[in-house]
Design a protein around this motif. Structure first.
Motif, PDB file in Angstrom:
ATOM      1  N   VAL A   1      24.728   8.028   1.542  1.00 46.02           N
ATOM      2  CA  VAL A   1      24.814   6.942   0.567  1.00 46.02           C
ATOM      3  C   VAL A   1      23.513   6.144   0.543  1.00 46.02           C
ATOM      4  O   VAL A   1      22.991   5.804  -0.526  1.00 46.02           O
ATOM      5  N   ILE A   2      22.981   5.868   1.721  1.00 45.38           N
ATOM      6  CA  ILE A   2      21.724   5.117   1.802  1.00 45.38           C
ATOM      7  C   ILE A   2      20.597   5.883   1.110  1.00 45.38           C
ATOM      8  O   ILE A   2      19.866   5.334   0.277  1.00 45.38           O
TER       9      ILE A   2
ATOM     10  N   ASN B   1      35.211   4.627   3.795  1.00 51.98           N
ATOM     11  CA  ASN B   1      36.129   4.478   4.926  1.00 51.98           C
ATOM     12  C   ASN B   1      37.177   5.590   4.952  1.00 51.98           C
ATOM     13  O   ASN B   1      37.559   6.065   6.023  1.00 51.98           O
ATOM     14  N   ASP B   2      37.625   6.015   3.776  1.00 51.14           N
ATOM     15  CA  ASP B   2      38.584   7.126   3.715  1.00 51.14           C
ATOM     16  C   ASP B   2      37.972   8.413   4.251  1.00 51.14           C
ATOM     17  O   ASP B   2      38.589   9.139   5.037  1.00 51.14           O
ATOM     18  N   VAL B   3      36.749   8.723   3.802  1.00 48.74           N
ATOM     19  CA  VAL B   3      36.154  10.000   4.185  1.00 48.74           C
ATOM     20  C   VAL B   3      35.689   9.979   5.634  1.00 48.74           C
ATOM     21  O   VAL B   3      35.658  11.031   6.290  1.00 48.74           O
ATOM     22  N   TYR B   4      35.355   8.804   6.183  1.00 47.13           N
ATOM     23  CA  TYR B   4      35.080   8.735   7.616  1.00 47.13           C
ATOM     24  C   TYR B   4      36.272   9.290   8.398  1.00 47.13           C
ATOM     25  O   TYR B   4      36.122  10.093   9.321  1.00 47.13           O
ATOM     26  N   ALA B   5      37.468   8.830   8.012  1.00 46.47           N
ATOM     27  CA  ALA B   5      38.689   9.222   8.734  1.00 46.47           C
ATOM     28  C   ALA B   5      39.037  10.683   8.470  1.00 46.47           C
ATOM     29  O   ALA B   5      39.417  11.421   9.396  1.00 46.47           O
TER      30      ALA B   5
ATOM     31  N   ILE C   1      23.444  -1.529  -2.424  1.00 46.72           N
ATOM     32  CA  ILE C   1      24.359  -0.383  -2.384  1.00 46.72           C
ATOM     33  C   ILE C   1      25.583  -0.650  -3.241  1.00 46.72           C
ATOM     34  O   ILE C   1      25.974   0.175  -4.086  1.00 46.72           O
ATOM     35  N   LYS C   2      26.204  -1.811  -3.053  1.00 45.41           N
ATOM     36  CA  LYS C   2      27.402  -2.131  -3.832  1.00 45.41           C
ATOM     37  C   LYS C   2      27.079  -2.206  -5.323  1.00 45.41           C
ATOM     38  O   LYS C   2      27.842  -1.697  -6.158  1.00 45.41           O
ATOM     39  N   LYS C   3      25.958  -2.827  -5.652  1.00 47.92           N
ATOM     40  CA  LYS C   3      25.571  -2.947  -7.058  1.00 47.92           C
ATOM     41  C   LYS C   3      25.387  -1.571  -7.691  1.00 47.92           C
ATOM     42  O   LYS C   3      25.847  -1.317  -8.815  1.00 47.92           O
ATOM     43  N   THR C   4      24.745  -0.666  -6.952  1.00 45.49           N
ATOM     44  CA  THR C   4      24.503   0.671  -7.500  1.00 45.49           C
ATOM     45  C   THR C   4      25.805   1.450  -7.627  1.00 45.49           C
ATOM     46  O   THR C   4      26.043   2.123  -8.644  1.00 45.49           O
ATOM     47  N   MET C   5      26.662   1.361  -6.622  1.00 43.93           N
ATOM     48  CA  MET C   5      27.937   2.074  -6.688  1.00 43.93           C
ATOM     49  C   MET C   5      28.803   1.555  -7.830  1.00 43.93           C
ATOM     50  O   MET C   5      29.572   2.307  -8.438  1.00 43.93           O
ATOM     51  N   THR C   6      28.671   0.279  -8.144  1.00 45.55           N
ATOM     52  CA  THR C   6      29.465  -0.326  -9.212  1.00 45.55           C
ATOM     53  C   THR C   6      28.862  -0.069 -10.586  1.00 45.55           C
ATOM     54  O   THR C   6      29.571   0.281 -11.536  1.00 45.55           O
TER      55      THR C   6
ATOM     56  N   ALA D   1      30.566  -2.138   0.631  1.00 43.97           N
ATOM     57  CA  ALA D   1      30.725  -1.003  -0.288  1.00 43.97           C
ATOM     58  C   ALA D   1      31.626   0.083   0.277  1.00 43.97           C
ATOM     59  O   ALA D   1      31.976   1.032  -0.437  1.00 43.97           O
ATOM     60  N   GLU D   2      32.018  -0.025   1.537  1.00 40.32           N
ATOM     61  CA  GLU D   2      32.714   1.079   2.198  1.00 40.32           C
ATOM     62  C   GLU D   2      34.161   1.251   1.756  1.00 40.32           C
ATOM     63  O   GLU D   2      34.773   2.277   2.053  1.00 40.32           O
ATOM     64  N   ASP D   3      34.710   0.283   1.025  1.00 39.71           N
ATOM     65  CA  ASP D   3      36.068   0.424   0.507  1.00 39.71           C
ATOM     66  C   ASP D   3      36.093   0.719  -0.994  1.00 39.71           C
ATOM     67  O   ASP D   3      37.168   0.783  -1.586  1.00 39.71           O
ATOM     68  N   ILE D   4      34.922   0.914  -1.589  1.00 38.20           N
ATOM     69  CA  ILE D   4      34.854   1.238  -3.021  1.00 38.20           C
ATOM     70  C   ILE D   4      35.074   2.741  -3.197  1.00 38.20           C
ATOM     71  O   ILE D   4      34.373   3.555  -2.592  1.00 38.20           O
ATOM     72  N   ASP D   5      36.063   3.119  -4.012  1.00 42.85           N
ATOM     73  CA  ASP D   5      36.273   4.544  -4.294  1.00 42.85           C
ATOM     74  C   ASP D   5      35.101   5.091  -5.102  1.00 42.85           C
ATOM     75  O   ASP D   5      34.640   4.456  -6.058  1.00 42.85           O
ATOM     76  N   PHE D   6      34.610   6.257  -4.702  1.00 42.69           N
ATOM     77  CA  PHE D   6      33.585   6.913  -5.499  1.00 42.69           C
ATOM     78  C   PHE D   6      34.181   7.318  -6.837  1.00 42.69           C
ATOM     79  O   PHE D   6      35.358   7.688  -6.928  1.00 42.69           O
TER      80      PHE D   6
END
Length: 515
Positions: free
Chosen positions: A46-47, A352-356, A77-82, A339-344
């Protein structure tokens, strides 16, 4: 190998020294350490993708010089993902396959992965779109990725999507390659497949070594030495040894020897280059000259140009796995947690989902391949990399001519060429607007004739996600003069078939006084 042993009580991946000789057949890591490395791998992607996003394919055949700033700040990161969610094709393509492993199990047939990818809502390009079209029109993998059916077979596509395979196979590079093999052949072949195999192997080895030189060199053992992919990466390693303090000198050597495009119709005779091996060379450039330093690795793999978001994403993911999430510098993780709780986009999964999920899958793969789990301790049966089978695309084919046609097909169109193959670029599109993100059920029916023999009847959808990436192509024809005729069978007042550039191949390159 250079394995490590982490205490089960370690809260994150600790600094470690590689074992030099007499390496054990297994290594024991804590679950906490493995999870930290998996998080580092996904976060690093992501980075890297975010950092390189603004430069993607804006610098083709040239490096991004140091005087040109590339932004990075808290909240970026959050701005770009959004705001630009489509940038993260590196991630949501990976997650398509992770999702199938989760829903259908590790033994899910390749058809499940292929169907999920072919019918997803996201827009695709190059080998991915060519493979999707093939699947949607009745072809199955691996034929969908084969170079005779896919002019983009050597492109970067699987290389940017293969991260999942290494992250679910810690310390097991051969298993990582095996997991990725059928998926990679949905859309790629030859060097295009090798790019993903190599990246997956590097991720796998990054769990058990903190030496980037070792990771780069050892992972290359999964690739046949006869392949052009192997030869390209071996050159980068050689030039790094020769010029250890000058990444730009090695960049110039890469351009001098490996920048000629043969397959991808968008890159032949153009500076644009999405070929897997040269972009993998930029990944390795960043890793070797970065020397384990995250900032240097990001800068170099991005400033090498071409696919300069995907390349730092791969380099950042591999290095993030080696370092672990806890050791990625705070500068690069600023704003990451929010940004880790934002769904792609196109998925129902966040970081966080894919980490698990990756942790869950990795533990399953460890147990399936001779490893053991005892409470918090995970013992991995290490693997010595072995070369996969040899595949090479476009062998004996040399592009010798590119000619702009730039006309609509008004019922029928013919042209002659001399050689052994051709690609006709173009698109079926609405008459009054761009085809970008266009939705329609209409498709032209067209026939291809070569030397008065009907070769193919094809659908040419105008819908962007269903489109045929090139209009027509054929390779391995008898050497000589050929006449091509294309007939459109169902003209439509609202849509057109627009021809672009014609590329011609021969069995020998054009003679040059410079050779």
């Amino acid at each position: 190998m250079h394995p490590i042993t982490c205490s089960p009580t370690v809260g994150r991946s600790a600094p470690h020294k590689p074992v030099k000789s007499g390496a054990p057949a297994s290594v024991t890591l804590s679950k906490t350490a493995i999870q930290d490395k998996i998080k580092g791998g996904w976060a690093g992607q992501v980075i890297g993708c975010t950092f390189g996003g603004p430069t993607e394919f804006r610098f083709t055949g040239t490096m991004i010089n140091a005087y040109q700033p590339i932004p990075w700040y808290d909240g970026y990161i959050k701005k770009t993902m959004t705001d630009i969610p489509g940038l993260y094709d590196d991630l949501y393509m990976d997650l398509t396959f992770v999702d199938i492993f989760e829903k259908k199990g590790l033994d899910a047939p390749i058809s499940e992965h292929a169907n999920a990818y072919a019918n997803a809502e996201y827009m695709l390009w190059h080998a991915n779109q060519a493979g999707r079209y093939n699947l949607l029109n009745g072809m199955k993998a691996p034929e969908s990725g084969h170079w005779l059916n896919n002019p983009h077979a050597d492109d970067i596509d699987f290389q940017i999507e293969a991260d999942f395979s290494g992250l679910m196979a810690p310390g097991m590079p051969n298993t990582a390659v095996k997991i990725g093999d059928p998926i990679g052949h949905i859309m790629n072949y030859g060097d295009g497949w090798y790019g993903g195999a190599y990246v997956g192997a590097m991720y796998s080895l990054a769990f058990v070594s903190n030496d980037v030189n070792y990771i780069v060199k050892e992972a290359l053992k999964t690739i046949p030495t006869q392949s052009t992919f192997y030869q390209c990466i071996a050159d980068v390693i050689k030039w790094h040894d020769q010029f250890p303090n000058d990444w730009k000198r090695t960049w110039f050597e890469i351009e001098r020897k490996w920048s000629d495009e043969v397959g991808c119709p968008d890159g032949v005779f153009h500076s644009f280059n999405i070929d897997a091996k040269i972009n993998s060379a930029y990944i390795v450039l960043g890793l070797l000259y970065g020397g384990g330093d995250f900032t240097k690795t990001m800068e170099i793999s991005t400033r090498a140009g071409q696919d300069s978001d995907c390349n730092p994403a791969s380099a950042g993911g591999i290095l993030g796995t080696m370092l672990g999430y806890g050791h990625i510098p705070a500068y690069w993780k600023q704003g990451l947690k929010e940004a880790e709780d934002i769904d792609f986009k196109y998925t129902t999964m966040s970081l966080n989902d894919v980490y698990a999920l990756s942790m869950k899958h990795a533990l399953q793969v460890v147990e399936r391949n001779g490893g053991k789990i005892n409470g918090e301790q995970v013992t991995i049966a290490l693997q010595t990399p072995k070369a996969v089978r040899l595949e090479q695309a476009f062998t004996g084919h040399y592009p010798v001519l590119a000619r702009g046609i730039n006309k609509e097909i008004d019922g029928e169109y013919s042209f002659d060429f001399e050689g052994i193959g051709f690609v006709l670029k173009g698109e079926a599109k609405p008459k009054t607007r761009s085809s970008w993100d266009y939705k329609s059920d209409f498709a032209f029916n067209a026939e291809l004739y070569i030397d008065d023999k009907k070769i193919e009847k094809a659908k040419l959808p105008v819908d962007f996600t269903h489109r045929r990436h090139e209009l027509f192509w054929r390779y391995q024809l008898p050497k000589g003069k050929h006449t091509v005729r294309i007939k459109v069978l169902n003209a439509d007042s609202n849509h057109i078939v627009r021809m672009g550039e014609l590329i011609v191949y021969s069995d020998q390159p054009v003679p040059s006084k410079l050779r």
